[in-house]
Design a protein around this motif. Structure first.
Motif, mmCIF file in Angstrom:
data_model
loop_
_atom_site.group_PDB
_atom_site.id
_atom_site.type_symbol
_atom_site.label_atom_id
_atom_site.label_comp_id
_atom_site.label_asym_id
_atom_site.label_seq_id
_atom_site.Cartn_x
_atom_site.Cartn_y
_atom_site.Cartn_z
ATOM 1 N N LYS A 294 1.321 89.519 -14.422
ATOM 2 C CA LYS A 294 0.927 90.919 -14.607
ATOM 3 C C LYS A 294 0.006 91.058 -15.822
ATOM 4 C CE LYS A 294 2.953 95.350 -15.764
ATOM 5 N NZ LYS A 294 4.153 95.983 -16.261
ATOM 6 N N ASN A 295 0.355 90.397 -16.919
ATOM 7 C CA ASN A 295 -0.484 90.437 -18.120
ATOM 8 C C ASN A 295 -1.828 89.759 -17.886
ATOM 9 O OD1 ASN A 295 1.495 91.824 -19.503
ATOM 10 N ND2 ASN A 295 2.314 90.015 -20.510
ATOM 11 N N CYS A 296 -1.807 88.666 -17.160
ATOM 12 C CA CYS A 296 -3.057 87.966 -16.839
ATOM 13 C C CYS A 296 -3.959 88.857 -15.991
ATOM 14 C CB CYS A 296 -2.746 86.661 -16.105
ATOM 15 S SG CYS A 296 -4.205 85.705 -15.666
ATOM 16 N N LEU A 297 -3.361 89.541 -15.057
ATOM 17 C CA LEU A 297 -4.115 90.443 -14.196
ATOM 18 C C LEU A 297 -4.720 91.582 -15.008
ATOM 19 C CD1 LEU A 297 -4.912 90.903 -11.288
ATOM 20 C CD2 LEU A 297 -2.758 92.057 -10.919
ATOM 21 N N ALA B 38 -10.222 79.309 -15.825
ATOM 22 C CA ALA B 38 -9.458 78.414 -16.703
ATOM 23 C C ALA B 38 -8.464 79.214 -17.544
ATOM 24 C CB ALA B 38 -10.403 77.610 -17.594
ATOM 25 N N HIS B 39 -8.911 80.332 -18.083
ATOM 26 C CA HIS B 39 -8.045 81.202 -18.882
ATOM 27 C C HIS B 39 -6.867 81.689 -18.045
ATOM 28 C CE1 HIS B 39 -6.864 85.063 -20.765
ATOM 29 N NE2 HIS B 39 -7.156 84.448 -21.903
ATOM 30 N N ALA B 40 -7.138 82.120 -16.822
ATOM 31 C CA ALA B 40 -6.068 82.602 -15.937
ATOM 32 C C ALA B 40 -5.100 81.476 -15.598
ATOM 33 C CB ALA B 40 -6.665 83.206 -14.664
ATOM 34 N N TYR B 41 -5.617 80.286 -15.362
ATOM 35 C CA TYR B 41 -4.755 79.143 -15.047
ATOM 36 C C TYR B 41 -3.782 78.879 -16.198
ATOM 37 C CZ TYR B 41 -3.097 74.467 -14.102
ATOM 38 O OH TYR B 41 -2.276 73.386 -13.900
ATOM 39 N N VAL B 42 -4.318 78.837 -17.410
ATOM 40 C CA VAL B 42 -3.458 78.607 -18.573
ATOM 41 C C VAL B 42 -2.463 79.755 -18.704
ATOM 42 C CG1 VAL B 42 -3.416 78.448 -21.105
ATOM 43 C CG2 VAL B 42 -5.145 77.185 -19.806
ATOM 44 N N HIS B 43 -2.940 80.973 -18.495
ATOM 45 C CA HIS B 43 -2.095 82.154 -18.644
ATOM 46 C C HIS B 43 -0.890 82.117 -17.696
ATOM 47 C CE1 HIS B 43 -2.527 86.597 -20.028
ATOM 48 N NE2 HIS B 43 -1.276 86.232 -20.020
ATOM 49 N N ARG C 28 -5.374 79.159 -24.433
ATOM 50 C CA ARG C 28 -5.958 80.400 -23.920
ATOM 51 C C ARG C 28 -7.021 80.959 -24.852
ATOM 52 N NH1 ARG C 28 -1.368 84.480 -23.174
ATOM 53 N NH2 ARG C 28 -3.054 85.905 -23.677
ATOM 54 N N ARG C 29 -6.738 80.979 -26.139
ATOM 55 C CA ARG C 29 -7.634 81.614 -27.109
ATOM 56 C C ARG C 29 -9.043 81.017 -27.091
ATOM 57 N NH1 ARG C 29 -9.264 81.564 -32.545
ATOM 58 N NH2 ARG C 29 -9.452 83.666 -33.392
#
Length: 139
Positions: A57-60, A100-105, A114-115
């Motif tokens: 949910k946060n990633c979305l 990539a960010h979403a995958y890590v998230h 992520r950062r």
């Protein structure tokens, strides 16, 4: 494919990511309910979200923050004919960084990984905006 047409494809690829995240969120919520870790009523008001679906949910939600600036600059580059192979590559780079960010998230959710992905995406979008401003100032 002209740069103008190619400018649209990274946005389509990002939309695909958003739809995949919605699907993953639904799957994780259904799983939590089926396994008894959550009740359907918890999702009505989004209270006490199970950790595995909260991460998604946060990633979305994250896909509607920085990407808004990406969509705006992409559309403006398209409208003023300021797009070119470099801006198209920048669009694809931004979207790859979002994936990539979403995958890590949604997996490890490690800020350490992520950062830097977020910062790199921010830099790419910033450069696209600088290019647009330069284009408008010089034409």
């Amino acid at each position: 494919m002209s740069p103008t047409e190619a400018t649209i494809w990274p946005m389509i690829a990002h939309v695909a990511l958003v739809f995949c995240l919605y699907l993953l969120l639904s799957l994780r919520r259904v799983s939590a309910v089926k396994e008894g870790r959550a009740s359907v009523s918890q999702f009505r008001e989004n209270r006490e979200e199970p950790a595995e679906s909260l991460i998604v949910k946060n990633c979305l939600a994250n896909q509607f923050e920085l990407p808004v600036l990406f969509y705006a600059v992409s559309i403006l580059l398209y409208l003023v004919d300021a797009d070119n192979p470099v801006t198209v590559a920048g669009g694809w780079l931004f979207v790859a960084l979002r994936y990539a960010h979403a995958y890590v998230h949604v997996t490890s959710n490690r800020i350490r990984y992520r950062r830097p992905l977020f910062i790199a995406g921010l830099a790419v979008v910033g450069l696209l905006w600088i290019w647009l401003a330069t284009w408008l100032a010089l034409t």
